[in-house]
Design a protein around this motif. Structure first.
Motif, short mmCIF file in Angstrom:
data_model
loop_
_atom_site.label_atom_id
_atom_site.label_comp_id
_atom_site.label_asym_id
_atom_site.label_seq_id
_atom_site.Cartn_x
_atom_site.Cartn_y
_atom_site.Cartn_z
N UNK A 68 1.00 -1.23 -0.08
CA UNK A 68 -0.03 -0.08 0.24
C UNK A 68 0.81 1.16 0.00
N UNK A 69 0.60 2.15 -0.89
CA UNK A 69 1.44 3.57 -0.86
C UNK A 69 1.36 4.24 0.64
N UNK A 70 2.42 4.42 0.94
CA UNK A 70 2.76 5.17 2.42
C UNK A 70 3.81 6.25 2.41
N UNK A 71 3.48 7.36 3.01
CA UNK A 71 4.36 8.31 3.00
C UNK A 71 5.14 8.46 4.38
N UNK A 72 5.21 7.26 4.97
CA UNK A 72 5.59 7.10 6.22
C UNK A 72 7.05 6.52 6.13
N UNK A 73 7.84 7.42 6.54
CA UNK A 73 9.54 7.26 6.53
C UNK A 73 10.34 7.03 7.69
N UNK A 74 9.43 6.79 8.71
CA UNK A 74 10.01 6.41 9.82
C UNK A 74 10.28 5.05 10.11
N UNK A 75 11.51 4.41 10.38
CA UNK A 75 12.21 3.22 10.28
C UNK A 75 11.15 2.22 11.08
N UNK A 76 10.25 1.44 10.54
CA UNK A 76 9.10 0.76 11.10
C UNK A 76 9.34 -0.73 10.96
N UNK A 77 10.24 -1.00 9.46
CA UNK A 77 10.13 -2.43 9.32
C UNK A 77 11.88 -2.74 9.04
N UNK A 78 12.14 -3.95 8.92
CA UNK A 78 13.53 -4.51 8.68
C UNK A 78 14.04 -3.84 7.32
N UNK A 79 13.12 -3.70 6.45
CA UNK A 79 13.71 -3.22 5.05
C UNK A 79 13.99 -1.77 5.14
N UNK A 80 13.17 -0.93 5.72
CA UNK A 80 13.60 0.52 6.12
C UNK A 80 14.73 0.63 6.94
N UNK A 81 14.61 -0.09 8.10
CA UNK A 81 15.91 0.13 9.02
C UNK A 81 17.12 -0.33 8.21
N UNK A 82 17.23 -1.20 7.28
CA UNK A 82 18.43 -1.66 6.58
C UNK A 82 18.98 -0.27 5.79
N UNK A 83 17.83 0.19 5.12
CA UNK A 83 18.71 1.56 4.25
C UNK A 83 18.70 2.47 5.35
N UNK A 84 17.90 2.78 6.09
CA UNK A 84 18.35 3.89 7.25
C UNK A 84 20.11 3.82 7.83
N UNK A 85 20.25 2.38 7.83
CA UNK A 85 21.44 2.16 8.41
C UNK A 85 22.51 2.24 7.43
N UNK A 86 22.24 1.80 6.33
CA UNK A 86 23.40 1.87 5.26
C UNK A 86 23.71 3.12 4.94
N UNK A 87 22.60 4.14 4.88
CA UNK A 87 22.64 5.52 4.69
C UNK A 87 22.80 6.40 5.55
N UNK A 88 22.94 5.79 6.84
CA UNK A 88 23.30 6.81 8.04
C UNK A 88 22.30 7.75 8.21
N UNK A 89 21.15 7.41 8.27
CA UNK A 89 19.95 8.47 8.47
C UNK A 89 19.47 8.45 9.93
#
Length: 98
Positions: A68-89
């Protein structure tokens, strides 16, 4: 590029999917190129990997995509947390040294 997305195994159901993949890839590239991590030669592969993960995440959220389209960019899943970690966000950013 679209060829790069196809090489990753992203299935295109229609031409609009290909256009969305191109937009997702370009958007992720532009975003990552503006980050400080891009200037660290020791983290170039890390930044590239994070950009690819971000592009795939954006692609999956296309209209009619697999998520589902979402504009929530808070790290709430393993996938999002992974690229937050890689990009140091966010909380994964290195500490600021005064």
């Amino acid at each position: 590029s679209v060829e790069g997305a196809a090489a990753l195994g992203i299935p295109f159901a229609a031409a609009t999917d290909e256009a969305w993949a191109e937009l997702a890839g370009e958007s992720a590239t532009d975003y990552v190129n503006a980050l400080d991590i891009i200037n660290d030669s020791l983290k170039a592969r890390q930044a590239q990997h994070g950009a690819v993960m971000l592009a795939v995440w954006l692609y999956k959220r296309r209209p009619g995509g697999t998520v589902e389209p979402s504009f929530e960019f808070t790290p709430t899943s393993d996938e999002v947390t992974a690229f937050y970690t890689l990009l140091q966000l966010g909380r994964h950013a290195p500490p600021v040294v005064a």
